[in-house]
Design an enzyme around this catalytic site. Structure first.
Site, mmCIF file in Angstrom:
data_model
loop_
_atom_site.group_PDB
_atom_site.id
_atom_site.type_symbol
_atom_site.label_atom_id
_atom_site.label_comp_id
_atom_site.label_asym_id
_atom_site.label_seq_id
_atom_site.Cartn_x
_atom_site.Cartn_y
_atom_site.Cartn_z
ATOM 1 C CD GLU A 61 14.066 46.462 -35.493
ATOM 2 O OE1 GLU A 61 14.249 44.872 -34.764
ATOM 3 O OE2 GLU A 61 15.641 46.741 -34.325
ATOM 4 N NE ARG B 222 16.871 43.908 -37.460
ATOM 5 C CZ ARG B 222 18.125 43.249 -37.417
ATOM 6 N NH1 ARG B 222 18.952 43.047 -38.128
ATOM 7 N NH2 ARG B 222 18.716 42.995 -36.776
ATOM 8 C CB SER C 232 14.569 45.662 -31.176
ATOM 9 O OG SER C 232 15.803 44.338 -30.390
#
Length: 304
Positions: A298, A178, A228
């Protein structure tokens, strides 16, 4: 004269056909359906308009923030006193670019990109078909799902920097979990070339259908969210930790830890940025106390 008054005049003179809106609720442009008004939202049609707009913004003292589909953003309820540049919508050109290669603009959706690749008989983007973001956003955070990541298919990224337009090869993009080099810098992603493999369109389509069924069965797609909410801690899964701590269904205002997938915070209706932030902090505190693991968000939190 304010920065946005100067920018309005500059856009009228140099980009008269640019689509731009004033004081637009960011809830309209984020998948969370949360966020107060942004002073200006502009939607360039192509890379050239985006480059010109960035120059005008700098000259007028604006502080532009680039978004795609807004699928990983949580925006402040008070809104943003800045220029939002939205690449999703019109900046979505795509074409073949040599053997097993396609090139596309940053604003194209991953779903459309995957379908284009399928139509060309190219495999490698099946994992991305169900990810709701844009190409630029996916590269920015090295988006991934079901064992696939953008770093596996990106060959080259075209960006706008302070020194002009550059092409950055994949090996220099510092892709990680990420994360990419673009997460840390000020470069604006204009588009990218992707390297894929020859495949059978029917098999590619079947794989995309299979993965979409898995996504629908396991994720709360019926509610607004930013996907998420937390990154995967090393050695753990965020959703499992949250579920084991007994936090499924935990609610603050209109925000809730999904009862379908504990890794998602959803907007059950009327949720505010404050609701979500408060819930994030409660989840972090309770998981830390119970499991000894810190959950890093995130979702990108944009408060100014």
């Amino acid at each position: 004269m304010t920065w946005y008054e100067r920018l309005d005049k500059a856009m009228e003179e140099y980009l008269p056909d640019l689509s731009a809106e004033r004081d637009v609720p960011m809830s309209r442009y984020t998948s969370f359906r949360i966020g107060g008004p942004a002073r200006r939202v502009a939607c360039p049609k192509n890379r050239e308009q985006l480059v010109i707009l960035m120059g005008l913004a700098q000259a007028c003292g604006a502080h532009p923030f680039i978004i795609g589909n807004g699928t990983n953003l949580l925006v402040a309820d008070e809104g943003l006193d800045r220029l939002i540049i939205r690449t999703a919508g019109e900046m979505n050109a795509v074409k073949t670019a040599g053997e097993n290669m396609i090139e596309a603009d940053a604003g194209i959706s991953l779903a459309r990109l995957a379908l284009f690749a399928q139509g060309e008989g190219l495999t490698g983007l099946e994992f991305a078909h169900g990810i709701p973001g844009s190409l630029g956003g996916a590269i920015f955070m090295n988006a991934g799902a079901y064992g696939g990541e953008m770093k596996q298919v990106v060959a080259e990224v075209t960006v706008l920097t302070e020194d002009g337009i550059r092409r950055i090869p994949a090996e220099d993009c510092n892709f990680g979990y990420r994360h990419s080099i673009f997460s840390d810098g000020k470069a604006v992603i204009l588009g990218a070339k992707l390297r894929l493999q020859k495949g059978d369109p029917a098999q590619i389509g079947a794989k995309m259908t299979e993965l979409m069924k898995k996504r629908k069965a396991s994720q709360p797609l019926e509610y607004p969210s930013a996907g998420s909410t937390f990154k995967r801690p090393e050695g753990y899964f965020a959703g499992t930790l949250i579920q084991q701590t007994g936090l499924k269904g935990l609610t603050v205002g209109g925000a809730q830890v999904s009862e379908k997938h504990a890794g998602f915070i959803i907007n059950r209706g009327g949720a505010t940025c404050w609701d979500v932030l408060s819930l994030i902090r409660q989840v972090q505190d309770k998981v830390m106390q119970a499991q000894g693991v810190f959950l890093e968000p995130e979702v990108r939190i944009i408060e100014s």
